[in-house]
Design an enzyme around this catalytic site. Structure first.
Site, PDB file in Angstrom:
ATOM      1  N   SER A  23       0.708  -0.919   0.004  1.00 19.63           N
ATOM      2  CA  SER A  23      -0.009   0.132  -0.079  1.00 19.63           C
ATOM      3  C   SER A  23       1.088   0.980   0.000  1.00 19.63           C
ATOM      4  O   SER A  23       1.719   1.231   1.087  1.00 19.63           O
ATOM      5  CB  SER A  23      -0.381   0.092   1.422  1.00 19.63           C
ATOM      6  OG  SER A  23      -1.790   0.995   1.083  1.00 19.63           O
ATOM      7  N   PRO A  24       0.293   2.419  -1.251  1.00 22.56           N
ATOM      8  CA  PRO A  24       1.212   3.745  -0.218  1.00 22.56           C
ATOM      9  C   PRO A  24       0.782   3.883   0.651  1.00 22.56           C
ATOM     10  O   PRO A  24       0.370   4.308   1.971  1.00 22.56           O
ATOM     11  CB  PRO A  24       1.126   4.383  -1.729  1.00 22.56           C
ATOM     12  CG  PRO A  24      -1.111   4.191  -1.617  1.00 22.56           C
ATOM     13  CD  PRO A  24      -0.798   2.555  -1.560  1.00 22.56           C
ATOM     14  N   ALA A  58       1.853   8.861  -0.965  1.00 22.24           N
ATOM     15  CA  ALA A  58       1.238   9.824  -2.182  1.00 22.24           C
ATOM     16  C   ALA A  58       1.832  10.945  -2.616  1.00 22.24           C
ATOM     17  O   ALA A  58       3.140  11.598  -1.916  1.00 22.24           O
ATOM     18  CB  ALA A  58       0.481   9.867  -1.349  1.00 22.24           C
ATOM     19  N   GLN A 101       1.280   6.506  -6.987  1.00 24.20           N
ATOM     20  CA  GLN A 101      -0.277   7.420  -6.726  1.00 24.20           C
ATOM     21  C   GLN A 101       0.146   8.785  -6.377  1.00 24.20           C
ATOM     22  O   GLN A 101       1.535   9.325  -5.796  1.00 24.20           O
ATOM     23  CB  GLN A 101      -0.405   6.835  -4.836  1.00 24.20           C
ATOM     24  CG  GLN A 101      -1.306   7.348  -4.667  1.00 24.20           C
ATOM     25  CD  GLN A 101      -2.019   7.592  -2.487  1.00 24.20           C
ATOM     26  OE1 GLN A 101      -0.794   7.291  -2.146  1.00 24.20           O
ATOM     27  NE2 GLN A 101      -3.018   6.728  -2.902  1.00 24.20           N
ATOM     28  N   TYR A 182      -8.333  14.898   0.698  1.00 30.11           N
ATOM     29  CA  TYR A 182      -7.416  15.600   0.156  1.00 30.11           C
ATOM     30  C   TYR A 182      -8.055  15.969  -0.837  1.00 30.11           C
ATOM     31  O   TYR A 182      -8.998  15.503  -0.911  1.00 30.11           O
ATOM     32  CB  TYR A 182      -6.129  14.872  -0.152  1.00 30.11           C
ATOM     33  CG  TYR A 182      -5.448  14.084   0.992  1.00 30.11           C
ATOM     34  CD1 TYR A 182      -5.337  15.045   2.091  1.00 30.11           C
ATOM     35  CD2 TYR A 182      -4.902  12.900   0.075  1.00 30.11           C
ATOM     36  CE1 TYR A 182      -4.475  14.477   3.292  1.00 30.11           C
ATOM     37  CE2 TYR A 182      -4.168  12.366   2.102  1.00 30.11           C
ATOM     38  CZ  TYR A 182      -3.657  12.743   3.057  1.00 30.11           C
ATOM     39  OH  TYR A 182      -4.078  12.245   3.877  1.00 30.11           O
ATOM     40  N   ARG A 230      -7.606   5.334  -5.958  1.00 27.05           N
ATOM     41  CA  ARG A 230      -8.035   4.609  -3.717  1.00 27.05           C
ATOM     42  C   ARG A 230      -9.437   5.909  -3.423  1.00 27.05           C
ATOM     43  O   ARG A 230      -8.987   7.118  -3.689  1.00 27.05           O
ATOM     44  CB  ARG A 230      -6.119   5.211  -3.746  1.00 27.05           C
ATOM     45  CG  ARG A 230      -7.151   5.163  -1.993  1.00 27.05           C
ATOM     46  CD  ARG A 230      -6.087   5.006  -1.483  1.00 27.05           C
ATOM     47  NE  ARG A 230      -4.948   3.653  -0.613  1.00 27.05           N
ATOM     48  CZ  ARG A 230      -4.532   3.294  -0.070  1.00 27.05           C
ATOM     49  NH1 ARG A 230      -4.884   3.891   1.077  1.00 27.05           N
ATOM     50  NH2 ARG A 230      -3.782   1.540   0.232  1.00 27.05           N
ATOM     51  N   LEU A 301      -5.925  -3.075   7.878  1.00 27.03           N
ATOM     52  CA  LEU A 301      -6.201  -4.276   8.899  1.00 27.03           C
ATOM     53  C   LEU A 301      -5.873  -6.024   8.523  1.00 27.03           C
ATOM     54  O   LEU A 301      -6.873  -6.698   8.396  1.00 27.03           O
ATOM     55  CB  LEU A 301      -6.803  -4.092  10.115  1.00 27.03           C
ATOM     56  CG  LEU A 301      -6.348  -3.159  10.822  1.00 27.03           C
ATOM     57  CD1 LEU A 301      -7.010  -2.907  12.412  1.00 27.03           C
ATOM     58  CD2 LEU A 301      -4.370  -2.991  11.846  1.00 27.03           C
ATOM     59  N   GLY A 323       0.043  -2.297   4.423  1.00 20.21           N
ATOM     60  CA  GLY A 323       0.780  -1.483   4.869  1.00 20.21           C
ATOM     61  C   GLY A 323       1.265  -1.279   5.938  1.00 20.21           C
ATOM     62  O   GLY A 323       2.742  -1.125   5.393  1.00 20.21           O
ATOM     63  N   ARG A 324       0.744  -1.398   6.743  1.00 19.59           N
ATOM     64  CA  ARG A 324       1.756  -1.133   8.242  1.00 19.59           C
ATOM     65  C   ARG A 324       2.417  -2.604   8.742  1.00 19.59           C
ATOM     66  O   ARG A 324       2.964  -2.951   8.904  1.00 19.59           O
ATOM     67  CB  ARG A 324       1.014  -0.729   9.750  1.00 19.59           C
ATOM     68  CG  ARG A 324       0.410   0.535   9.800  1.00 19.59           C
ATOM     69  CD  ARG A 324      -0.704   0.981  10.679  1.00 19.59           C
ATOM     70  NE  ARG A 324      -2.039   0.243  10.110  1.00 19.59           N
ATOM     71  CZ  ARG A 324      -3.438   0.555  10.398  1.00 19.59           C
ATOM     72  NH1 ARG A 324      -3.339   1.019  11.853  1.00 19.59           N
ATOM     73  NH2 ARG A 324      -4.113  -0.120  10.076  1.00 19.59           N
TER      74      ARG A 324
HETATM   75  C1  LIG Z   1       3.628   5.306   7.343  1.00 17.31           C
HETATM   76  C2  LIG Z   1       2.234   5.242   6.758  1.00 17.31           C
HETATM   77  C3  LIG Z   1       2.069   6.425   5.327  1.00 17.31           C
HETATM   78  C4  LIG Z   1       0.684   6.423   5.400  1.00 17.31           C
HETATM   79  N1  LIG Z   1       1.084   7.303   3.185  1.00 17.31           N
HETATM   80  C5  LIG Z   1      -0.686   6.785   3.167  1.00 17.31           C
HETATM   81  C6  LIG Z   1      -0.198   7.371   1.282  1.00 17.31           C
HETATM   82  O1  LIG Z   1       0.494   7.612   0.842  1.00 17.31           O
HETATM   83  N2  LIG Z   1      -0.965   7.300   0.319  1.00 17.31           N
HETATM   84  C7  LIG Z   1      -1.986   6.452   0.799  1.00 17.31           C
HETATM   85  O2  LIG Z   1      -3.655   6.507   0.079  1.00 17.31           O
HETATM   86  N3  LIG Z   1      -2.490   5.920   2.142  1.00 17.31           N
HETATM   87  C8  LIG Z   1      -1.717   5.786   3.094  1.00 17.31           C
HETATM   88  N4  LIG Z   1      -1.545   5.436   4.141  1.00 17.31           N
HETATM   89  C9  LIG Z   1      -2.429   4.406   4.794  1.00 17.31           C
HETATM   90  C10 LIG Z   1      -1.853   2.782   4.405  1.00 17.31           C
HETATM   91  O3  LIG Z   1      -1.924   3.249   2.400  1.00 17.31           O
HETATM   92  C11 LIG Z   1      -3.085   1.815   4.392  1.00 17.31           C
HETATM   93  O4  LIG Z   1      -4.539   2.103   3.483  1.00 17.31           O
HETATM   94  C12 LIG Z   1      -3.531   2.102   5.805  1.00 17.31           C
HETATM   95  O5  LIG Z   1      -2.387   2.036   6.952  1.00 17.31           O
HETATM   96  C13 LIG Z   1      -4.466   0.542   6.377  1.00 17.31           C
HETATM   97  O6  LIG Z   1      -3.728  -0.890   5.802  1.00 17.31           O
HETATM   98  P1  LIG Z   1      -3.165  -1.315   7.148  1.00 17.31           P
HETATM   99  O7  LIG Z   1      -3.749  -1.568   8.256  1.00 17.31           O
HETATM  100  O8  LIG Z   1      -2.246  -1.943   6.167  1.00 17.31           O
HETATM  101  O9  LIG Z   1      -1.596  -0.945   7.443  1.00 17.31           O
HETATM  102  C14 LIG Z   1      -0.497   5.124   4.658  1.00 17.31           C
HETATM  103  C15 LIG Z   1      -0.007   4.380   5.710  1.00 17.31           C
HETATM  104  C16 LIG Z   1       0.839   4.561   7.025  1.00 17.31           C
HETATM  105  C17 LIG Z   1       0.693   3.552   7.893  1.00 17.31           C
END
Ligand SMILES: Cc1cc2nc3c(=O)[nH]c(=O)nc-3n(C[C@H](O)[C@H](O)[C@H](O)COP(=O)(O)O)c2cc1C
Length: 369
Positions: A23-24, A58, A101, A182, A230, A301, A323-324
């Site tokens: 994920s971005p 992003a 992204q 945004y 997205r 998650l 992501g995380r």
């Molecule tokens: C450090 C960090 C930076 C993030 N930056 C972006 C981003 O640049 N663009 C975006 O769409 N979501 C961003 N997110 C959201 C993640 O892409 C993801 O949708 C969100 O963390 C939920 O997924 P997860 O539970 O697997 O982390 C970010 C999340 C984290 C933790």
């Protein structure tokens, strides 16, 4: 039963080795919009993670669209050269396909970094003019200027120019960031869009700017490369953008050839009542997919191999983004492949990283590009 998670997935001419997507994630580590050494390390190791697709953070289409001074940008030749350096490195050394992204932070822009508290930076303290659908601010942030028609065209042109740069860099696909409060989301949500012209009011009016951005990018983005968006599938507040609205948007985008939607949520207003738990946004991806026929990416998650497998195998989504989980365990796809008895991209340099590893067993060197 062979795993669906580790089955190939094709969008236009882009074939992903599996359904796992990084994920971005914004790193707040850019320098004047330029990618830095941090990005070499961060994206470099995610490119060898075994994920089928890596979507970079992003990236702002103009300086006003940056959330913070440390955002990545793709609005200058210098930005383009810096990102090309990192992406070329990832392509030569990694196995993941590479997406970018593109975004504009809208009324949330001009803030400090995540670890400085994302506090608003007023213009007289080095901040910058922010833009939105109206001049209603996000609470605690700078008062934005409402984009007039000329401003709307200027922003669309900035997205187009950034897309052209992304193509020159060699990105395999683009994700338009229409979520998280945004600029694009500012137009979609009735909380931030109370315009009375053709870009506001009805659902059709609020969707117009996002659709025009999509259409304008599609015109310059090569036919064989996918273009997705997205969105925040819900504002999580009564009276805001809803999941049903998302289905309507997905249908409109699908008519125009959009390749997929990532179903994220929230970010529009602080009153949101998020119900967070394992896979909490998966039902959004599922409903959008079922009711619009749009390809979807689920996110939020998703942390377990069998959970991810179930999501794609049961048809709730076509791809899963982590992501995380990928920051915590950048080899997550390797572990998932092992658990599900599948093969995954594995750089030959790391052949000895696991005692059970035998060449051609569950891991294999990258396929020829
Ligand atoms: C450090 C960090 C930076 C993030 N930056 C972006 C981003 O640049 N663009 C975006 O769409 N979501 C961003 N997110 C959201 C993640 O892409 C993801 O949708 C969100 O963390 C939920 O997924 P997860 O539970 O697997 O982390 C970010 C999340 C984290 C933790």
């Amino acid at each position: 039963m062979p795993s669906t998670l580790f089955s190939k997935f094709k969008m236009r001419d882009l074939e992903l080795a599996n359904r796992i997507v990084v994920s971005p994630m914004g790193q707040y580590s850019g320098d004047n919009g330029n990618a830095t050494e941090w990005h070499m390390m961060h994206l470099g190791h995610l490119a060898v993670s075994g994920a089928g697709l890596l979507i970079t953070e992003a990236t702002a289409v103009n300086p006003q669209g940056r959330l913070s001074k440390t955002d990545l940008g793709l609005y200058s030749d210098e930005n383009e050269a810096a990102l090309e350096h990192v992406i070329g490195f990832c392509r030569r050394n990694g196995g993941a396909k590479l997406g970018i992204q593109l975004y504009h932070g809208g009324r949330k822009s001009s803030i400090t970094t995540a670890w400085e508290g994302q506090k608003a930076i007023p213009i007289d303290k080095g901040g910058w003019v922010t833009y939105s659908a109206t001049d209603t601010p996000y609470p605690g942030r700078n008062i934005p200027e409402a984009l007039d028609e000329a401003g709307i065209q200027r922003e669309i042109a900035a997205f187009v120019k950034a897309a052209e740069r992304a193509n020159r860099i060699g990105f395999d696909m683009i994700e338009i960031h229409g979520a998280h409060g945004y600029l694009i989301h500012n137009f979609l949500s009735p909380f931030s869009n109370t315009r009375t012209d053709g870009y506001g009011g009805s659902l059709q009016g609020r969707m117009r700017f996002p659709i025009e951005i999509y259409e304008a990018i599609r015109k310059v983005w090569p036919d064989h490369k996918p273009l997705g968006m997205r969105i925040s599938a819900t504002d999580w507040v009564e009276g805001g953008w809803t999941l049903d609205d998302s289905v309507v948007l997905a249908k409109e985008l699908k008519k125009r050839g959009c390749d997929y939607i990532t179903a994220s949520s929230g970010g529009s207003v602080p009153e949101q009542q998020l119900q967070v738990g394992p896979g909490y946004q998966v039902p959004f991806a599922e409903k959008i997919r079922r009711e619009s026929g749009m390809t979807t990416m689920a996110v939020g998650l998703i942390t377990e191999a069998r959970q991810a497998e179930e999501i794609v195998a049961s048809g709730q989504a076509d791809m899963v983004a982590l992501g995380r989980g990928m920051l915590f365990n950048p080899r997550w796809p390797w572990h998932a492949a092992m658990e599900l008895g599948e093969q995954v991209y594995y750089p030959p340099q790391y052949e000895r990283s696991h005692p059970k590893m035998r060449a051609g067993d569950f891991l294999k060197p990258r396929a020829e590009k």
